[in-house]
Design a protein around this motif. Structure first.
Motif, PDB file in Angstrom:
ATOM      1  N   THR A 212       0.794  -1.227   0.000  1.00 20.82           N
ATOM      2  CA  THR A 212       0.000   0.000   0.000  1.00 20.82           C
ATOM      3  C   THR A 212       0.827   1.279   0.000  1.00 20.82           C
ATOM      4  OG1 THR A 212      -0.116  -0.009   2.412  1.00 20.82           O
ATOM      5  CG2 THR A 212      -1.880  -1.156   1.218  1.00 20.82           C
TER       6      THR A 212
ATOM      7  N   MET B 152      -2.399   0.148  -5.215  1.00 23.59           N
ATOM      8  CA  MET B 152      -2.292  -0.990  -4.305  1.00 23.59           C
ATOM      9  C   MET B 152      -1.969  -2.252  -5.106  1.00 23.59           C
ATOM     10  SD  MET B 152      -5.008  -2.638  -1.569  1.00 23.59           S
ATOM     11  CE  MET B 152      -5.315  -1.078  -0.774  1.00 23.59           C
TER      12      MET B 152
ATOM     13  N   LYS C 230      -2.885   6.422   0.523  1.00 29.21           N
ATOM     14  CA  LYS C 230      -4.080   6.375  -0.314  1.00 29.21           C
ATOM     15  C   LYS C 230      -3.837   6.863  -1.738  1.00 29.21           C
ATOM     16  CE  LYS C 230      -6.021  10.775   1.241  1.00 29.21           C
ATOM     17  NZ  LYS C 230      -7.150  11.379   1.925  1.00 29.21           N
TER      18      LYS C 230
ATOM     19  N   TYR D  10      -0.079   2.979   5.091  1.00 33.30           N
ATOM     20  CA  TYR D  10      -1.072   3.071   4.022  1.00 33.30           C
ATOM     21  C   TYR D  10      -0.975   4.434   3.343  1.00 33.30           C
ATOM     22  CZ  TYR D  10      -5.457   3.090   1.483  1.00 33.30           C
ATOM     23  OH  TYR D  10      -6.396   3.164   0.488  1.00 33.30           O
TER      24      TYR D  10
ATOM     25  N   LEU E  48      -7.650   1.042   7.486  1.00 28.07           N
ATOM     26  CA  LEU E  48      -6.399   1.084   6.723  1.00 28.07           C
ATOM     27  C   LEU E  48      -5.756   2.468   6.775  1.00 28.07           C
ATOM     28  CD1 LEU E  48      -7.064  -1.011   3.489  1.00 28.07           C
ATOM     29  CD2 LEU E  48      -5.495  -1.537   5.354  1.00 28.07           C
TER      30      LEU E  48
END
Length: 140
Positions: free
Chosen positions: A27, A118, A114, A112, A106
């Protein structure tokens, strides 16, 4: 999965086999560092592992264990994030295992990102194999 549960088509799922399923999530956009999928250095760079283990117990029926783990200093450690499943959807609609993790959970982890794409690696284990030597896998 599906034992004694009515599924979407109105039939009963057989649910008489045990199985283990693992999803590895990269991620942070980097395919190196972090933890290795399936314990193999050929598959580096994963920040999270979702585990779903379903055991068929003759007394208790299907016993499920679900967990989100995160990579910390090269080792998998447990988190408190909730992992969910849906037997009706798994057994009736998609005829396969499924899990869900809250995006909010997450996003609460620094690993992580965003904005990163992924990358996902998934493996499955039957009674004669192990997490580090899976029966089957799919991924990058």
């Amino acid at each position: 999965m599906g034992t004694d549960g009515v599924v979407a088509t109105g039939t009963l799922g057989a649910g008489n086999s045990s199985g283990e399923f693992y999803w590895y999530l990269d991620t942070d956009g980097s395919e190196s560092g972090s933890c290795n999928a399936i314990g193999d250095a050929s598959y580096p760079g994963y920040e999270f592992r979702i585990s779903y283990v379903a055991r068929n117990d003759s007394t208790l029926g299907v016993v499920e264990t679900k967990q989100l783990m995160r990579c910390s200093s090269g080792s998998w450690t447990a988190t408190n994030a909730l992992v969910t499943t849906n037997k009706q959807m798994s057994c009736g609609e998609i005829s396969g295992v499924m899990v869900g993790v809250s995006l909010q959970d997450l996003e609460s982890f620094s690993e992580y990102d965003k904005t990163a794409n992924m990358r996902i690696y998934m493996s499955s284990v039957n009674a004669s194999d192990s997490r580090t030597s899976p029966s089957d896998y799919v991924g990058p």
